[in-house]
Motif scaffolding. Structure first.
Motif, PDB file in Angstrom:
ATOM      1  N   VAL A 154      10.279  18.568 -11.677  1.00 20.74           N
ATOM      2  CA  VAL A 154       9.792  19.723 -10.642  1.00 20.74           C
ATOM      3  C   VAL A 154       8.446  19.176 -10.021  1.00 20.74           C
ATOM      4  CG1 VAL A 154      10.484  21.305 -12.396  1.00 20.74           C
ATOM      5  CG2 VAL A 154       8.504  20.418 -12.654  1.00 20.74           C
ATOM      6  N   LEU A 155       8.005  18.201 -10.377  1.00 15.31           N
ATOM      7  CA  LEU A 155       6.749  17.455  -9.437  1.00 15.31           C
ATOM      8  C   LEU A 155       7.301  16.757  -8.351  1.00 15.31           C
ATOM      9  CD1 LEU A 155       4.892  16.054 -12.652  1.00 15.31           C
ATOM     10  CD2 LEU A 155       4.681  18.110 -11.546  1.00 15.31           C
ATOM     11  N   PRO A 156       6.604  16.857  -7.391  1.00 13.87           N
ATOM     12  CA  PRO A 156       6.738  16.378  -6.068  1.00 13.87           C
ATOM     13  C   PRO A 156       6.325  14.930  -5.976  1.00 13.87           C
ATOM     14  CG  PRO A 156       4.589  17.589  -5.739  1.00 13.87           C
ATOM     15  CD  PRO A 156       5.075  17.807  -7.243  1.00 13.87           C
ATOM     16  N   LEU A 157       6.850  14.226  -6.848  1.00 23.33           N
ATOM     17  CA  LEU A 157       6.524  12.918  -7.220  1.00 23.33           C
ATOM     18  C   LEU A 157       7.771  12.132  -7.799  1.00 23.33           C
ATOM     19  CD1 LEU A 157       2.752  12.691  -8.552  1.00 23.33           C
ATOM     20  CD2 LEU A 157       3.540  12.002  -6.054  1.00 23.33           C
ATOM     21  N   PRO A 158       7.840  11.033  -7.565  1.00 22.78           N
ATOM     22  CA  PRO A 158       8.949   9.946  -8.331  1.00 22.78           C
ATOM     23  C   PRO A 158       8.741  10.491  -9.927  1.00 22.78           C
ATOM     24  CG  PRO A 158       7.957   8.533  -6.634  1.00 22.78           C
ATOM     25  CD  PRO A 158       7.068   9.968  -6.931  1.00 22.78           C
ATOM     26  N   ASN A 159       9.866  10.725 -10.354  1.00 24.02           N
ATOM     27  CA  ASN A 159       9.908  10.890 -11.919  1.00 24.02           C
ATOM     28  C   ASN A 159       9.881   9.263 -12.482  1.00 24.02           C
ATOM     29  OD1 ASN A 159      10.425  11.579 -14.697  1.00 24.02           O
ATOM     30  ND2 ASN A 159      12.092  12.998 -14.080  1.00 24.02           N
ATOM     31  N   ILE A 160       8.755   8.925 -12.740  1.00 20.42           N
ATOM     32  CA  ILE A 160       8.629   7.704 -13.215  1.00 20.42           C
ATOM     33  C   ILE A 160       8.970   7.788 -14.756  1.00 20.42           C
ATOM     34  CG2 ILE A 160       7.161   5.820 -13.504  1.00 20.42           C
ATOM     35  CD1 ILE A 160       5.456   6.482 -11.023  1.00 20.42           C
ATOM     36  N   PRO A 161       8.616   8.607 -15.525  1.00 17.77           N
ATOM     37  CA  PRO A 161       8.905   8.661 -16.983  1.00 17.77           C
ATOM     38  C   PRO A 161      10.440   8.654 -17.285  1.00 17.77           C
ATOM     39  CG  PRO A 161       7.000  10.398 -16.496  1.00 17.77           C
ATOM     40  CD  PRO A 161       7.543   9.688 -15.134  1.00 17.77           C
ATOM     41  N   PHE A 162      11.189   9.308 -16.359  1.00 13.06           N
ATOM     42  CA  PHE A 162      12.332   9.361 -16.718  1.00 13.06           C
ATOM     43  C   PHE A 162      13.269   8.193 -16.299  1.00 13.06           C
ATOM     44  CE2 PHE A 162      16.896   9.810 -14.799  1.00 13.06           C
ATOM     45  CZ  PHE A 162      17.433  10.251 -15.868  1.00 13.06           C
ATOM     46  N   PHE A 163      12.882   7.376 -15.440  1.00 12.46           N
ATOM     47  CA  PHE A 163      13.347   6.019 -15.177  1.00 12.46           C
ATOM     48  C   PHE A 163      12.967   4.973 -16.034  1.00 12.46           C
ATOM     49  CE2 PHE A 163      13.889   8.186 -10.785  1.00 12.46           C
ATOM     50  CZ  PHE A 163      15.433   8.038 -10.545  1.00 12.46           C
ATOM     51  N   TRP A 164      11.410   5.134 -16.499  1.00 11.63           N
ATOM     52  CA  TRP A 164      11.068   4.229 -17.418  1.00 11.63           C
ATOM     53  C   TRP A 164      11.712   4.229 -18.863  1.00 11.63           C
ATOM     54  CZ3 TRP A 164       9.331  -0.322 -18.304  1.00 11.63           C
ATOM     55  CH2 TRP A 164       8.752  -0.769 -19.579  1.00 11.63           C
ATOM     56  N   VAL A 165      12.229   5.369 -19.094  1.00  7.23           N
ATOM     57  CA  VAL A 165      12.929   5.945 -20.572  1.00  7.23           C
ATOM     58  C   VAL A 165      14.315   5.320 -20.403  1.00  7.23           C
ATOM     59  CG1 VAL A 165      13.588   7.328 -22.173  1.00  7.23           C
ATOM     60  CG2 VAL A 165      11.262   7.597 -21.312  1.00  7.23           C
ATOM     61  N   LEU A 166      14.877   5.632 -19.142  1.00  9.33           N
ATOM     62  CA  LEU A 166      16.342   5.186 -18.683  1.00  9.33           C
ATOM     63  C   LEU A 166      16.263   3.623 -18.864  1.00  9.33           C
ATOM     64  CD1 LEU A 166      19.279   6.034 -17.883  1.00  9.33           C
ATOM     65  CD2 LEU A 166      18.353   5.721 -15.451  1.00  9.33           C
ATOM     66  N   PHE A 167      15.324   3.001 -18.375  1.00 10.46           N
ATOM     67  CA  PHE A 167      15.581   1.386 -18.311  1.00 10.46           C
ATOM     68  C   PHE A 167      15.445   1.009 -19.737  1.00 10.46           C
ATOM     69  CE2 PHE A 167      12.924  -2.311 -18.787  1.00 10.46           C
ATOM     70  CZ  PHE A 167      13.637  -3.301 -18.234  1.00 10.46           C
ATOM     71  N   ARG A 168      14.457   1.778 -20.434  1.00  4.20           N
ATOM     72  CA  ARG A 168      14.377   1.267 -22.081  1.00  4.20           C
ATOM     73  C   ARG A 168      15.472   1.660 -22.795  1.00  4.20           C
ATOM     74  NH1 ARG A 168      12.190  -2.388 -22.916  1.00  4.20           N
ATOM     75  NH2 ARG A 168      11.480  -1.833 -24.924  1.00  4.20           N
ATOM     76  N   THR A 169      16.224   2.514 -22.503  1.00  2.00           N
ATOM     77  CA  THR A 169      17.562   2.896 -23.056  1.00  2.00           C
ATOM     78  C   THR A 169      18.563   1.877 -22.797  1.00  2.00           C
ATOM     79  OG1 THR A 169      17.155   5.349 -23.009  1.00  2.00           O
ATOM     80  CG2 THR A 169      19.391   4.682 -23.250  1.00  2.00           C
ATOM     81  N   GLY A 228       0.772  -1.139   0.114  1.00  2.00           N
ATOM     82  CA  GLY A 228       0.006   0.037   0.149  1.00  2.00           C
ATOM     83  C   GLY A 228       0.950   1.381  -0.022  1.00  2.00           C
ATOM     84  N   SER A 229       2.274   1.275   0.298  1.00  2.02           N
ATOM     85  CA  SER A 229       3.101   2.433   0.072  1.00  2.02           C
ATOM     86  C   SER A 229       3.173   2.781  -1.419  1.00  2.02           C
ATOM     87  CB  SER A 229       4.351   2.024   0.706  1.00  2.02           C
ATOM     88  OG  SER A 229       4.978   1.191   0.153  1.00  2.02           O
ATOM     89  N   MET A 230       3.788   4.084  -1.462  1.00  2.00           N
ATOM     90  CA  MET A 230       3.924   4.608  -2.843  1.00  2.00           C
ATOM     91  C   MET A 230       4.965   3.746  -3.542  1.00  2.00           C
ATOM     92  SD  MET A 230       3.442   6.717  -5.051  1.00  2.00           S
ATOM     93  CE  MET A 230       2.598   8.302  -4.284  1.00  2.00           C
ATOM     94  N   LYS A 231       6.037   3.388  -2.644  1.00  4.85           N
ATOM     95  CA  LYS A 231       7.097   2.360  -3.444  1.00  4.85           C
ATOM     96  C   LYS A 231       6.376   1.015  -4.071  1.00  4.85           C
ATOM     97  CE  LYS A 231      11.281   4.104  -1.288  1.00  4.85           C
ATOM     98  NZ  LYS A 231      12.353   3.625  -0.627  1.00  4.85           N
ATOM     99  N   ASN A 232       5.502   0.703  -3.164  1.00  6.86           N
ATOM    100  CA  ASN A 232       4.596  -0.438  -3.807  1.00  6.86           C
ATOM    101  C   ASN A 232       3.839  -0.389  -4.673  1.00  6.86           C
ATOM    102  OD1 ASN A 232       1.986  -2.358  -2.991  1.00  6.86           O
ATOM    103  ND2 ASN A 232       4.001  -3.468  -2.877  1.00  6.86           N
ATOM    104  N   LYS A 233       3.340   0.597  -4.800  1.00  5.08           N
ATOM    105  CA  LYS A 233       2.481   1.039  -6.055  1.00  5.08           C
ATOM    106  C   LYS A 233       3.389   1.341  -7.205  1.00  5.08           C
ATOM    107  CE  LYS A 233      -1.405   3.060  -3.438  1.00  5.08           C
ATOM    108  NZ  LYS A 233      -1.978   4.275  -2.984  1.00  5.08           N
ATOM    109  N   ILE A 234       4.486   2.029  -7.123  1.00  5.95           N
ATOM    110  CA  ILE A 234       5.413   1.961  -8.318  1.00  5.95           C
ATOM    111  C   ILE A 234       5.891   0.735  -8.773  1.00  5.95           C
ATOM    112  CG2 ILE A 234       7.503   2.970  -8.945  1.00  5.95           C
ATOM    113  CD1 ILE A 234       7.220   5.346  -6.981  1.00  5.95           C
ATOM    114  N   HIS A 235       5.974  -0.178  -7.709  1.00  5.92           N
ATOM    115  CA  HIS A 235       6.545  -1.577  -8.243  1.00  5.92           C
ATOM    116  C   HIS A 235       5.437  -2.354  -9.117  1.00  5.92           C
ATOM    117  CE1 HIS A 235       7.249  -6.062  -7.481  1.00  5.92           C
ATOM    118  NE2 HIS A 235       8.430  -5.602  -7.661  1.00  5.92           N
TER     119      HIS A 235
END
Length: 268
Positions: free
Chosen positions: A160-175, A79-86
Motif C-alpha cells: 500500500v506504500l508508494p515505494l518498492p516493497n523491499i521487505p517482501f522481496f527480501w523475505v521472498l529471496f530469503r525463502t 543516485g537513482s532509486m533503483k541504484n540505492k535499492i541495489h
C-alpha cells in the motif's frame, strides 16, 4: 555433473568450505524454465509430474525473475532509486553466512563431488566436517524456511506504500535461499553416504583391515583427493589465520570466490 569442493582450516578452528566456480556452467542456458506465467502454467498442467517436481519448476521460475530484476538494479543510473535499492541489497547480502552460500552451490544437477583438502587433515576428518555442516544446515535452513514462508503474507501489507516493497522481496529471496540451502544439504548428505568406505566411515572399522588402496575404496559419488599445493600455502599460516594474500592465492588455484572465502575468516 561433478562438483569440486575445497576444504581447509582458515583461522583457528574455523574451516572454509567452498565450491570451485565453473565459468562454463554459468554461461550454459537451461532452456527448461518458462519465461512467462502463461508458459509456467502450461508446463505444469500439460505434463504429469509429481508435486515436488512442479515445486522445483515454480522455484526456478521465481529465481529467474529475481535474477533478471537484480540485473536491472545493477545497471541503474547512479543516485537513482533503483541504484540505492541495489546498494541496500548488497549490504543485506553481505550478512548471508558463507555456509549457506556453500550449501546452495550443491545444486540438483550435481551427481558427484571431488573434495580437495590438505593431506595433514586426513579424509575421515574432512568427511566428518562435511557431514556436520550438511546435517546442521538441513536442520537450520528447514527452520528458517518455515519462518520465511510465514512472513511472506505479512510483508505483502507494505504494497500500500508508494515505494518498492523491499521487505517482501527480501523475505521472498530469503525463502528461496533457505530452500536451495536445504536442498543442497540433503544432496550433500546423500553424496557423502558411503558405508562401504573404510577410509572415511567409522561404521566399517573392520573393513579397514583389508588394506585396500584409497582410490579403490572411494565411492563414485564422493572422491577425497589430498592437495600438496594447498598444504604448501597453508604451512606458513599464523595464529591469526590465513592472510588475505594467501587466501587470494588459494582462490586463484582452485577458482574460488574470494569474497565468500573471506567471510569464513571474518565470521564471529
Amino acid at each position: 555433473m561433478r562438483a569440486r569442493l575445497v576444504v581447509f582450516p582458515i583461522k583457528g578452528r574455523k574451516w572454509c568450505f567452498s565450491r570451485s566456480v565453473d565459468p562454463f556452467a554459468a554461461q550454459a542456458p537451461s532452456g527448461v524454465t518458462p519465461t512467462t506465467v502463461r508458459g509456467l502454467w502450461k508446463k505444469i498442467t500439460s505434463e504429469s509430474k509429481p508435486v515436488n517436481a512442479n515445486a522445483e519448476l515454480l522455484v526456478d521460475f521465481i529465481s529467474d525473475k529475481m535474477n533478471k530484476a537484480w540485473m536491472g538494479l545493477e545497471i541503474a543510473p547512479e543516485g537513482s532509486m533503483k541504484n540505492k535499492i541495489h546498494g541496500l541489497g548488497l549490504k543485506l547480502l553481505a550478512r548471508v553466512k558463507p555456509s549457506e552460500i556453500f550449501l546452495k552451490s550443491i545444486s540438483k544437477e550435481v551427481t558427484s563431488v571431488q573434495v580437495s583438502y590438505p593431506p595433514s587433515l586426513g579424509p575421515r576428518l574432512v568427511r566428518r566436517r562435511l557431514r556436520h555442516i550438511a546435517m546442521s544446515g538441513a536442520i537450520l535452513h528447514k527452520k528458517y524456511l518455515i519462518g520465511s514462508v510465514t512472513l511472506l503474507p505479512l510483508t505483502t501489507a507494505f504494497t500500500v506504500l508508494p515505494l518498492p516493497n523491499i521487505p517482501f522481496f527480501w523475505v521472498l529471496f530469503r525463502t528461496y535461499s533457505h530452500w536451495r540451502a536445504l536442498q543442497g544439504s540433503e544432496k550433500l548428505l546423500k553424496l557423502l553416504s558411503n558405508h562401504s568406505n573404510p577410509q572415511t566411515d567409522d561404521a566399517d572399522e573392520n573393513n579397514s583391515k583389508n588394506n585396500k588402496p584409497e582410490q579403490d575404496a572411494q565411492s563414485p559419488t564422493c572422491v577425497f583427493l589430498p592437495s600438496e599445493e594447498l598444504y604448501k600455502l597453508l604451512r606458513e599460516a599464523s595464529e591469526e589465520g590465513l592472510d588475505e594474500e594467501t587466501i587470494v592465492e588459494i582462490c586463484k588455484l582452485f577458482h574460488l570466490n574470494k569474497i565468500d572465502v573471506l567471510k569464513y575468516r571474518n565470521l564471529v
